[in-house]
Scaffold this motif. Structure first.
Motif, short mmCIF file in Angstrom:
data_model
loop_
_atom_site.label_atom_id
_atom_site.label_comp_id
_atom_site.label_asym_id
_atom_site.label_seq_id
_atom_site.Cartn_x
_atom_site.Cartn_y
_atom_site.Cartn_z
N ILE A 39 35.38 19.02 54.59
CA ILE A 39 35.26 20.46 54.83
C ILE A 39 34.01 20.73 55.66
O ILE A 39 32.93 20.24 55.33
CB ILE A 39 35.16 21.26 53.50
CG1 ILE A 39 36.32 20.89 52.57
CG2 ILE A 39 35.15 22.76 53.77
CD1 ILE A 39 36.25 21.51 51.17
N LYS A 40 34.20 21.47 56.73
CA LYS A 40 33.06 21.82 57.58
C LYS A 40 32.92 23.34 57.56
O LYS A 40 33.86 24.07 57.91
CB LYS A 40 33.33 21.29 59.00
CG LYS A 40 32.20 21.48 59.94
CD LYS A 40 31.21 20.31 59.92
CE LYS A 40 30.07 20.58 60.88
NZ LYS A 40 28.77 20.62 60.26
N TYR A 41 31.75 23.82 57.07
CA TYR A 41 31.49 25.26 57.01
C TYR A 41 30.79 25.70 58.30
O TYR A 41 30.27 24.87 59.04
CB TYR A 41 30.60 25.58 55.80
CG TYR A 41 31.19 25.06 54.51
CD1 TYR A 41 32.09 25.82 53.78
CD2 TYR A 41 30.87 23.79 54.04
CE1 TYR A 41 32.65 25.34 52.60
CE2 TYR A 41 31.42 23.29 52.86
CZ TYR A 41 32.31 24.07 52.15
OH TYR A 41 32.85 23.57 51.00
N GLN A 42 30.75 26.98 58.50
CA GLN A 42 30.13 27.58 59.71
C GLN A 42 30.62 26.87 60.97
O GLN A 42 29.85 26.56 61.87
CB GLN A 42 28.60 27.52 59.60
CG GLN A 42 28.12 28.44 58.50
CD GLN A 42 26.64 28.38 58.27
OE1 GLN A 42 26.08 27.31 58.04
NE2 GLN A 42 26.01 29.53 58.32
N ALA A 43 31.91 26.56 60.95
CA ALA A 43 32.54 25.86 62.08
C ALA A 43 33.61 26.77 62.67
O ALA A 43 34.73 26.84 62.15
CB ALA A 43 33.15 24.55 61.60
N LYS A 44 33.23 27.50 63.70
CA LYS A 44 34.16 28.45 64.32
C LYS A 44 34.96 27.75 65.42
O LYS A 44 34.38 27.26 66.38
CB LYS A 44 33.40 29.65 64.89
CG LYS A 44 34.29 30.69 65.53
CD LYS A 44 33.46 31.88 66.00
CE LYS A 44 34.30 32.90 66.71
NZ LYS A 44 34.72 32.51 68.05
#
Ligand code: FAD
Length: 425
Positions: free
Chosen positions: A129-134
């Motif tokens: 899971i990669k957060y802050q990944a737009k």
């Protein structure tokens, strides 16, 4: 972060989380990209923070509660039904309960617990899971999905699931990115509109706050188009606000107001509220006749308060053109007739809806004719899948939107994994 995966899922809402969990469970090396700092930001506020997960009803009734392309999700609902959803969460330690009108909630009444359990499950299955990944774009080559672009960096994948949600409540992350990403690849995005949304009214008795906060259970709202034809007729509880009508009944007609306004540009829509939908006009007239005989010494306001809340009794009297202070015995037959008609059809002048920012769900989206309902795969790009609210599907409130997100997420995740694992490099 590695740069090659079997499946990349874009968007960590209910649709994306389920798609990622199913893809990983099928053995696909899966990456979930979420632009927020956490998963399920919208999910946390669903059902007033309690998360109405689904509805305890059969598939036909589910489809009937999905006015926006319900038939398209028929197969997905079979593949992953309401009961499957409850079993799935039960295995994650989330016990569910059924409340009024079949609404299913976690027994803990905690949306946060549901999101936590899903996240834990994803990690257990090995989903990265990669957060802050737009995600800004999808990479396509020879009509096939090749990966995505995140912050200028290319990540390769054999399949991608776009589950970026709609446009409502943009602060939760649903800002319509997926429409642009898919639009650039040739997908049609149908007209977007607020659905499951409150309606605004111009009637002075509503606007001047005479009835603000007054709630009426199980009324029937009928809307008429410019030609006087019925365009929607829905049942449900309502509550008056200073700008119009809210509550489940109003939300059910909101989508039709949005569509009609978009289609015709009409300034206002005539509506009627039946305060006694299960009683016919003759019975209402009989009941008022009884009041006229038995309560003839009382004033109208007090006598009417036996059939409607007092604040509404004042409105009815005003609309019937009679003083609420008049003695019942002095009221003319014609006035009783007008009052009886008002109880079965209180007129409201609907101007529009609240904005999409306040809507429960977005109507419109990726045209379903360009998506295979058996797999949620794009008919234009191989290996590209869609799930959840990004699709041109919208449902009434009651757990149906979440079920759509989970069911389409399930089908997309399963098909994306199959596509990726069977494809030759
Ligand atoms: C106040 C409110 C209450 C609701 N209550 C209920 C309810 O009780 N029951 C029910 O059935 N439905 C309810 N709904 C509707 C339901 O929440 C949605 O239909 C559902 O969340 C849609 O799921 P989704 O996964 O498709 O999209 P979303 O939940 O919107 O998730 C999309 C995710 O994608 C991420 N994203 C967007 N763009 C990008 C990008 N470019 N790159 C990476 N990530 C991106 C977003 O940050 C977001 O986390 C409610 C809606 C609202 C607004």
């Amino acid at each position: 972060m590695e740069n090659s995966y079997d499946v990349i899922v874009v968007g960590g809402g209910p649709a994306g989380m389920l798609a990622a969990s199913v893809a990983a469970a099928k053995g696909a090396k899966t990456l979930l990209l979420e632009k927020n700092e956490r998963l399920g930001k919208k999910m946390l506020i669903t059902g007033g923070g309690r998360c109405n997960l689904t509805n305890d009803t059969d598939i036909e009734q589910m489809v009937a509660n999905i006015p926006g392309n319900g038939k398209f999700v028929f197969g997905s609902l079979y593949r992953f039904s309401g009961q499957d959803l409850r079993d799935y969460f039960n295995k994650l330690g989330i016990k569910t309960k059924v409340e009024n009108q079949g609404k299913v909630f976690p027994r803990s009444n905690s949306a946060a617990q549901v999101v936590e359990a899903l996240e834990k499950h994803l990690l257990k299955l090995g989903v990265r899971i990669k957060y802050q990944a737009k995600v800004d774009a999808l990479i396509e080559g020879w009509g096939c999905c090749r990966g995505v672009v995140v912050g200028g960096k290319e990540l390769k994948s054999k399949a991608a699931v776009i589950a970026t949600g709609g446009l409502s409540y943009p602060k939760t992350g649903s800002t319509g990115d997926g429409y642009k990403i898919a639009g650039k690849l040739g997908h049609t995005v149908t007209k977007l509109f607020p659905s499951a949304v409150s309606v605004t009214c111009s009637d002075p008795w509503i606007r001047e706050r005479d009835v603000q906060g007054l709630s009426l259970p199980s009324v029937k709202i009928t809307l008429y188009n410019g030609k006087g034809k019925i365009m929607a007729c829905e049942m449900g509880d309502i509550i008056f606000t200073h700008w119009g009508i809210s509550g489940p009944g109003a939300l059910r007609v909101g989508r039709y107001v949005s569509i009609e306004k978009q289609k015709t540009g009409i300034e206002s829509i005539r509506g009627e509220i039946d305060l006694y939908p299960s009683t016919n006009q003759e019975e209402i007239a009989r009941r008022l006749g009884q009041i006229a005989l038995e309560e003839n010494k009382k004033i109208l306001k007090t006598a009417l308060a036996t059939v409607v809340p007092e604040r509404l009794a004042l409105v009815l009297a005003e609309l019937a053109g009679v003083s609420p202070q008049v003695t019942v015995g002095a009221i003319q037959k014609e006035t009783w007739r007008r009052l009886a008609l008002l109880l079965k059809g209180l007129p409201v002048n609907i101007e529009g809806t609240r904005s999409i920012d306040e809507a429960t769900v977005t109507g419109g989206g990726i045209a379903v004719k360009e998506v295979d309902p058996r797999s949620m795969e794009s008919k234009l790009i191989k290996g590209l899948f869609f799930a959840g609210e990004i699709l041109d599907i919208d449902a009434h409130t009651g757990g149906f939107n979440m079920q759509v997100a989970f069911s389409t997420g399930y089908v997309a995740g399963e098909a994306a994994a199959k596509h990726a694992l069977e494809s030759i490099d």
